[in-house]
Design a protein around this motif. Structure first.
Motif, short mmCIF file in Angstrom:
data_model
loop_
_atom_site.label_atom_id
_atom_site.label_comp_id
_atom_site.label_asym_id
_atom_site.label_seq_id
_atom_site.Cartn_x
_atom_site.Cartn_y
_atom_site.Cartn_z
N PRO A 52 1.10 -1.26 0.75
CA PRO A 52 1.52 -1.92 -0.48
C PRO A 52 3.01 -1.70 -0.73
N THR A 53 3.68 -2.75 -1.18
CA THR A 53 5.05 -2.63 -1.68
C THR A 53 4.97 -2.39 -3.18
N ILE A 54 5.61 -1.32 -3.63
CA ILE A 54 5.53 -0.96 -5.04
C ILE A 54 6.92 -0.76 -5.63
N VAL A 55 6.98 -0.86 -6.95
CA VAL A 55 8.13 -0.41 -7.72
C VAL A 55 7.63 0.72 -8.60
N VAL A 56 8.32 1.84 -8.57
CA VAL A 56 7.87 3.01 -9.33
C VAL A 56 9.05 3.64 -10.05
N GLY A 57 8.80 4.13 -11.26
CA GLY A 57 9.81 4.83 -12.04
C GLY A 57 9.30 6.17 -12.49
N ARG A 58 10.12 6.86 -13.25
CA ARG A 58 9.68 8.14 -13.82
C ARG A 58 8.67 7.89 -14.93
N ALA A 59 7.72 8.81 -15.08
CA ALA A 59 6.80 8.74 -16.21
C ALA A 59 7.61 8.89 -17.51
N LEU A 68 5.66 10.66 -12.10
CA LEU A 68 5.94 9.26 -11.82
C LEU A 68 5.01 8.37 -12.63
N GLY A 69 5.56 7.24 -13.06
CA GLY A 69 4.76 6.30 -13.82
C GLY A 69 3.85 5.49 -12.93
N PRO A 70 2.91 4.76 -13.52
CA PRO A 70 2.03 3.88 -12.72
C PRO A 70 2.88 2.87 -11.96
N PRO A 71 2.56 2.61 -10.69
CA PRO A 71 3.38 1.69 -9.90
C PRO A 71 3.09 0.23 -10.21
N LEU A 72 4.11 -0.60 -10.05
CA LEU A 72 3.94 -2.05 -10.05
C LEU A 72 3.74 -2.46 -8.59
N VAL A 73 2.56 -2.97 -8.29
CA VAL A 73 2.24 -3.38 -6.92
C VAL A 73 2.64 -4.85 -6.75
N LEU A 74 3.56 -5.11 -5.82
CA LEU A 74 4.09 -6.46 -5.64
C LEU A 74 3.36 -7.24 -4.57
N SER A 75 3.11 -6.62 -3.44
CA SER A 75 2.54 -7.32 -2.30
C SER A 75 2.12 -6.30 -1.26
N THR A 76 1.59 -6.78 -0.16
CA THR A 76 1.24 -5.91 0.97
C THR A 76 1.96 -6.41 2.21
N LEU A 104 -0.25 12.11 3.03
CA LEU A 104 -0.06 11.78 1.61
C LEU A 104 -0.65 12.81 0.65
N HIS A 105 -1.44 13.75 1.13
CA HIS A 105 -1.91 14.88 0.32
C HIS A 105 -2.45 14.48 -1.05
N GLY A 106 -3.29 13.45 -1.08
CA GLY A 106 -3.94 13.09 -2.33
C GLY A 106 -3.22 12.05 -3.16
N TYR A 107 -1.99 11.69 -2.80
CA TYR A 107 -1.32 10.59 -3.51
C TYR A 107 -2.08 9.29 -3.23
N PRO A 108 -2.33 8.46 -4.25
CA PRO A 108 -3.08 7.21 -4.06
C PRO A 108 -2.19 6.12 -3.47
N TRP A 109 -2.18 5.98 -2.16
CA TRP A 109 -1.25 5.04 -1.51
C TRP A 109 -1.85 3.66 -1.28
N ALA A 110 -3.18 3.56 -1.15
CA ALA A 110 -3.83 2.28 -0.83
C ALA A 110 -4.08 1.52 -2.14
N LEU A 111 -3.04 0.86 -2.63
CA LEU A 111 -3.06 0.24 -3.95
C LEU A 111 -3.24 -1.27 -3.86
N THR A 112 -3.76 -1.86 -4.92
CA THR A 112 -3.87 -3.31 -5.02
C THR A 112 -3.22 -3.76 -6.32
N SER A 113 -2.75 -4.99 -6.34
CA SER A 113 -2.09 -5.50 -7.53
C SER A 113 -3.12 -5.72 -8.65
N ARG A 114 -2.64 -5.56 -9.88
CA ARG A 114 -3.54 -5.72 -11.02
C ARG A 114 -3.64 -7.19 -11.41
#
Length: 239
Positions: free
Chosen positions: A96-103, A180-188, A229-239
């Motif tokens: 997934p391509t994401i945009v992420v910022g600070r919480a 980190l804040g919730p990511p914006l999932v753009l595409s895969t 990835l040690h538990g980080y949720p990397w396999a994301l889908t767009s909302r």
């Protein structure tokens, strides 16, 4: 497990190149090559029944090595250079391509990034809509590690890239998920297996395709990614 192509007319080792970008390919503290795609490339060759060598090279050089026939295959995103001299054999891993910022920032659309400064790894093209949006201030960074450091120092509003690349470097820098804040999932985008056209043998290509299919059915490729990835949720889908 010995694959379809084992010993079938291939008289030498498969020569793999891996992109030099943590966590995909890098050198450990002891100087040995390692990384997620380094491991997956080796795993595919072994599953297909072939001996192999694997060297880590700068991102741009990997395409040249395959196109020129100095290497047999690479796992990476495609580009125009590869399209000219390599065969896209099979998709290996969707990232997934994401945009992420600070919480607590939670970007819900590209429109919300208007006027914001987003770190973009040098040479990276992650999402056409993001690339084409002139309202977003795009700040070129050397790598994902620089993105995450600048983000934590409030020198960037967000960072863009693969979920795996961003989150792995957050882990290495000691950044907790909660920072980190919730990511914006753009595409895969997909890492694909690109094989040199000049060196291609149909039996070898079929063996590699079937090897990837078997590894996917056993979740063996995902297991390699999860390890980094040690538990980080990397396999994301767009909302």
């Amino acid at each position: 497990m010995i694959g379809f192509g084992a010993g079938a007319g291939w008289a030498r080792e498969l020569r793999i190149v891996t992109i030099e970008s943590a966590p995909f390919g890098f050198f450990a503290e002891d100087g040995k090559p390692t990384g997620m795609m380094f491991e997956i490339g080796n795993l595919i060759a072994t599953e297909a029944g072939y001996a192999s060598t694997n060297r880590i090279e700068p991102y741009q050089r990997t395409a040249l090595s395959v196109v020129r026939g100095d290497a047999d295959f690479v796992l990476r995103y495609g580009n125009a250079d590869l399209a000219e001299g390599a065969i896209a054999v099979t998709r290996v891993l969707g990232l997934p391509t994401i945009v992420v910022g600070r919480a607590p920032n939670a970007w819900r659309s590209l429109a919300e990034l208007a006027g914001k400064t987003v770190g973009v790894p040098r040479g990276g093209r992650f999402d056409p809509a993001f690339d084409a949006d002139p309202r977003i201030q795009k700040y070129e960074v050397n790598d994902y590690a620089q993105t995450m450091r600048m983000l934590m120092r409030d020198r960037l509003d967000a960072g863009i890239g693969s979920s795996v690349g961003l989150y792995y470097n957050a882990i290495k820098l000691g950044i907790a998920k909660e920072q980190l804040g919730p990511p914006l999932v753009l595409s895969t985008q997909y890492f694909e297996l690109f094989f040199c056209k000049a060196n291609a043998d149909p039996t070898v290509l079929q063996a590699l395709r079937e090897a990837v299919q078997r590894l996917e059915k056993r979740n063996a490729i995902r297991a390699v990614v999860d390890k980094y990835l040690h538990g980080y949720p990397w396999a994301l889908t767009s909302r």
